[in-house]
Design a protein around this motif. Structure first.
Motif, PDB file in Angstrom:
ATOM      1  N   ASP A  70     -16.072 -40.215  -0.167  1.00 12.34           N
ATOM      2  CA  ASP A  70     -17.830 -40.307   0.124  1.00 12.34           C
ATOM      3  C   ASP A  70     -18.232 -42.005   0.222  1.00 12.34           C
ATOM      4  O   ASP A  70     -18.863 -41.907   1.482  1.00 12.34           O
ATOM      5  N   THR A  71     -18.198 -42.058  -1.066  1.00  9.92           N
ATOM      6  CA  THR A  71     -18.361 -44.105  -1.227  1.00  9.92           C
ATOM      7  C   THR A  71     -17.633 -44.431   0.100  1.00  9.92           C
ATOM      8  O   THR A  71     -18.657 -45.336   0.451  1.00  9.92           O
ATOM      9  N   LEU A  72     -16.588 -44.513   0.074  1.00  9.27           N
ATOM     10  CA  LEU A  72     -15.352 -45.750   0.923  1.00  9.27           C
ATOM     11  C   LEU A  72     -16.718 -45.389   2.101  1.00  9.27           C
ATOM     12  O   LEU A  72     -16.076 -46.259   3.110  1.00  9.27           O
ATOM     13  N   ILE A  73     -16.314 -44.121   3.085  1.00 11.94           N
ATOM     14  CA  ILE A  73     -16.321 -44.193   4.145  1.00 11.94           C
ATOM     15  C   ILE A  73     -18.682 -44.155   4.699  1.00 11.94           C
ATOM     16  O   ILE A  73     -18.277 -45.282   5.344  1.00 11.94           O
ATOM     17  N   LYS A  74     -19.380 -44.221   3.627  1.00  5.03           N
ATOM     18  CA  LYS A  74     -20.612 -44.867   3.324  1.00  5.03           C
ATOM     19  C   LYS A  74     -19.916 -46.390   3.540  1.00  5.03           C
ATOM     20  O   LYS A  74     -20.613 -46.987   4.244  1.00  5.03           O
ATOM     21  N   VAL A  75     -19.170 -47.220   2.801  1.00  2.00           N
ATOM     22  CA  VAL A  75     -19.447 -48.568   2.846  1.00  2.00           C
ATOM     23  C   VAL A  75     -18.243 -49.357   3.711  1.00  2.00           C
ATOM     24  O   VAL A  75     -18.788 -49.591   4.491  1.00  2.00           O
ATOM     25  N   ALA A  76     -17.528 -48.390   4.491  1.00  2.64           N
ATOM     26  CA  ALA A  76     -16.894 -48.432   5.473  1.00  2.64           C
ATOM     27  C   ALA A  76     -18.090 -48.712   6.444  1.00  2.64           C
ATOM     28  O   ALA A  76     -18.177 -49.672   7.863  1.00  2.64           O
ATOM     29  N   HIS A  77     -18.950 -47.331   7.374  1.00  8.87           N
ATOM     30  CA  HIS A  77     -20.213 -47.690   7.853  1.00  8.87           C
ATOM     31  C   HIS A  77     -21.044 -48.730   7.468  1.00  8.87           C
ATOM     32  O   HIS A  77     -21.430 -49.451   8.401  1.00  8.87           O
ATOM     33  N   ALA A  78     -21.280 -48.469   6.491  1.00  7.25           N
ATOM     34  CA  ALA A  78     -22.397 -50.243   6.127  1.00  7.25           C
ATOM     35  C   ALA A  78     -21.830 -51.363   6.655  1.00  7.25           C
ATOM     36  O   ALA A  78     -22.326 -52.663   7.302  1.00  7.25           O
ATOM     37  N   ILE A  79     -20.721 -51.474   6.590  1.00  3.51           N
ATOM     38  CA  ILE A  79     -19.637 -52.485   6.872  1.00  3.51           C
ATOM     39  C   ILE A  79     -19.713 -53.209   8.692  1.00  3.51           C
ATOM     40  O   ILE A  79     -19.388 -53.988   9.315  1.00  3.51           O
TER      41      ILE A  79
END
Length: 74
Positions: A55-64
């Protein structure tokens, strides 16, 4: 301590995160804020010291602004 192959892959993902963040001209702080995580947490992920939950990696990918597969593709 994870096996060496896992640690090596974690470092590859960290390098890909850093490269994508820099390509997007974003600071670690900006990514952390956009992803809703602490700067310390993001820093540990980008340094390869922490293994993020999916979930965190998904959020980071979206943020970038990158698709998730940018970071996890083989």
């Amino acid at each position: 301590m994870p096996p060496e192959r896992v640690r090596a892959r974690r470092l590859q993902i960290a390098d890909q995160l850093r490269a994508a963040r820099l390509h997007a001209n974003l600071t670690q702080e900006t990514v952390a804020i956009r992803a809703g995580i602490s700067l310390d947490t993001y820093n540990r992920i980008e340094q390869g010291h922490s293994s993020p939950m999916l979930d965190t990696l998904i959020k980071v990918a979206h943020a970038i602004g990158c698709p998730l597969q940018t970071f996890v593709r083989g």
